[in-house]
Design a protein around this motif. Sequence first.
Motif, short mmCIF file in Angstrom:
data_model
loop_
_atom_site.label_atom_id
_atom_site.label_comp_id
_atom_site.label_asym_id
_atom_site.label_seq_id
_atom_site.Cartn_x
_atom_site.Cartn_y
_atom_site.Cartn_z
N LEU A 220 0.83 -1.20 0.00
CA LEU A 220 0.00 0.00 0.00
C LEU A 220 0.87 1.25 0.00
O LEU A 220 1.99 1.25 0.50
N ARG A 221 0.32 2.34 -0.54
CA ARG A 221 1.10 3.57 -0.65
C ARG A 221 1.52 4.09 0.73
O ARG A 221 2.65 4.54 0.91
N ARG A 222 0.63 4.01 1.70
CA ARG A 222 0.97 4.53 3.03
C ARG A 222 2.08 3.72 3.68
O ARG A 222 2.82 4.24 4.52
N HIS A 223 2.19 2.43 3.33
CA HIS A 223 3.30 1.62 3.84
C HIS A 223 4.62 2.10 3.24
O HIS A 223 5.62 2.28 3.95
N ARG A 224 4.62 2.27 1.93
CA ARG A 224 5.84 2.72 1.24
C ARG A 224 6.26 4.10 1.75
O ARG A 224 7.44 4.35 2.03
N GLN A 225 5.31 5.01 1.87
CA GLN A 225 5.63 6.37 2.31
C GLN A 225 6.18 6.38 3.74
O GLN A 225 7.14 7.10 4.04
N THR A 226 5.59 5.57 4.60
CA THR A 226 6.08 5.48 5.97
C THR A 226 7.51 4.94 6.00
O THR A 226 8.37 5.46 6.73
N THR A 227 7.76 3.93 5.19
CA THR A 227 9.11 3.35 5.12
C THR A 227 10.10 4.38 4.59
O THR A 227 11.22 4.50 5.10
N GLU A 228 9.69 5.16 3.61
CA GLU A 228 10.55 6.22 3.08
C GLU A 228 10.88 7.25 4.16
O GLU A 228 12.02 7.68 4.29
N GLY A 229 9.86 7.65 4.93
CA GLY A 229 10.09 8.62 5.99
C GLY A 229 11.02 8.09 7.07
O GLY A 229 11.92 8.80 7.54
N ILE A 230 10.83 6.83 7.47
CA ILE A 230 11.70 6.23 8.48
C ILE A 230 13.14 6.18 7.98
O ILE A 230 14.08 6.54 8.70
N CYS A 231 13.32 5.74 6.75
CA CYS A 231 14.67 5.62 6.19
C CYS A 231 15.32 6.99 6.03
O CYS A 231 16.54 7.13 6.23
N ALA A 232 14.53 8.02 5.69
CA ALA A 232 15.08 9.37 5.61
C ALA A 232 15.58 9.81 6.98
O ALA A 232 16.66 10.40 7.11
N GLY A 233 14.80 9.51 8.04
CA GLY A 233 15.23 9.86 9.39
C GLY A 233 16.45 9.08 9.83
O GLY A 233 17.32 9.60 10.53
N LEU A 234 16.53 7.82 9.40
CA LEU A 234 17.68 6.98 9.74
C LEU A 234 18.92 7.35 8.94
O LEU A 234 20.04 7.03 9.33
#
Length: 225
Positions: free
Chosen positions: A52-66
Motif C-alpha cells: 500500500l502507498r501509506r506503507h511505502r511512504q512510511t518506510t521512506e520517511g523512516i529511512c530518511a530519518g535513519l
Amino acid sequence: MAESIVVRHGQASFGADDYDNLSDVGWQQSRWLGEYWRGTGQKFDRIFCGSLRRHRQTTEGICAGLGIDLESHLTVVPQLNEFDFLEVARLYSEKNPAATPKPDASRADFYRFLMQGMLAWSAGEIAPAESWQTFENRIREVLDLISDSPKGSKTLVVSSGGAIAMMVRQVLGGPAESVIKLNMQIQNTGTTRFFSSAGQGLSLNSFNHVPHLERDERHTSVTYS
C-alpha cells in the motif's frame, strides 16, 4: 535471537478521497521515528513493507530519518497489507443500516461501527472478498517469514493496524475479538517488537510503543487513523 520491529504506518488521510496517502502529520511521525532510531544507533539488516502507498511512504520517511538508502534494504510483502475495512464497513452497513454512522459522525462513532463490522466479519455474518480465515492465513505467512530471520539479525516491518493486531493475536493466542480490541489501540508509527530463535518460534517483547512522540511538544501528533 533475531529481532523484528513491526511499525504501523503514519497517519493516513482519513476523510479524504484517497485514504491511502500519508498526511503531513504522518510524514513527520515517520521521520521522527527514523531520527529517534538513528540517535539510539538502531540498524536493520532487512526491511519489509506492504504494497500500500501509506506503507511505502512510511518506510521512506523512516529511512530518511535513519539516513539510510531504502532501495538496498526493501522487500515488498503484500501479505502485510490491511484488510479492506471499507468493504467490511459497507457490507455491515447494508446488513445493519440503522447502525450506520451519519456523514457528520465523529471518528469515534466510525471506529465503534467498524468494530461491530469486524466482529460480524469474524463470525461469518458478512462475506467480503477476503474471508476472515484468508486474512488469518496470510498473516500467518508473515509470521513464518519473520520467524525465519537469520540469527542476530534485525528486521523492520511496516504494516497496518489490523494486520499487526492479527500478528499479536496469533503469537499470544486468544479469540477473534482480541484482534478487534488491539486494532483500535494501535497508534500511528507505534512499534511492536518480536524476538525469534530457531525451533522456538516468535515471542512478543513489546506492543504499541511511540518513544519518538513522548515529548510534550509532540503529544498532539499522537494519532490513530
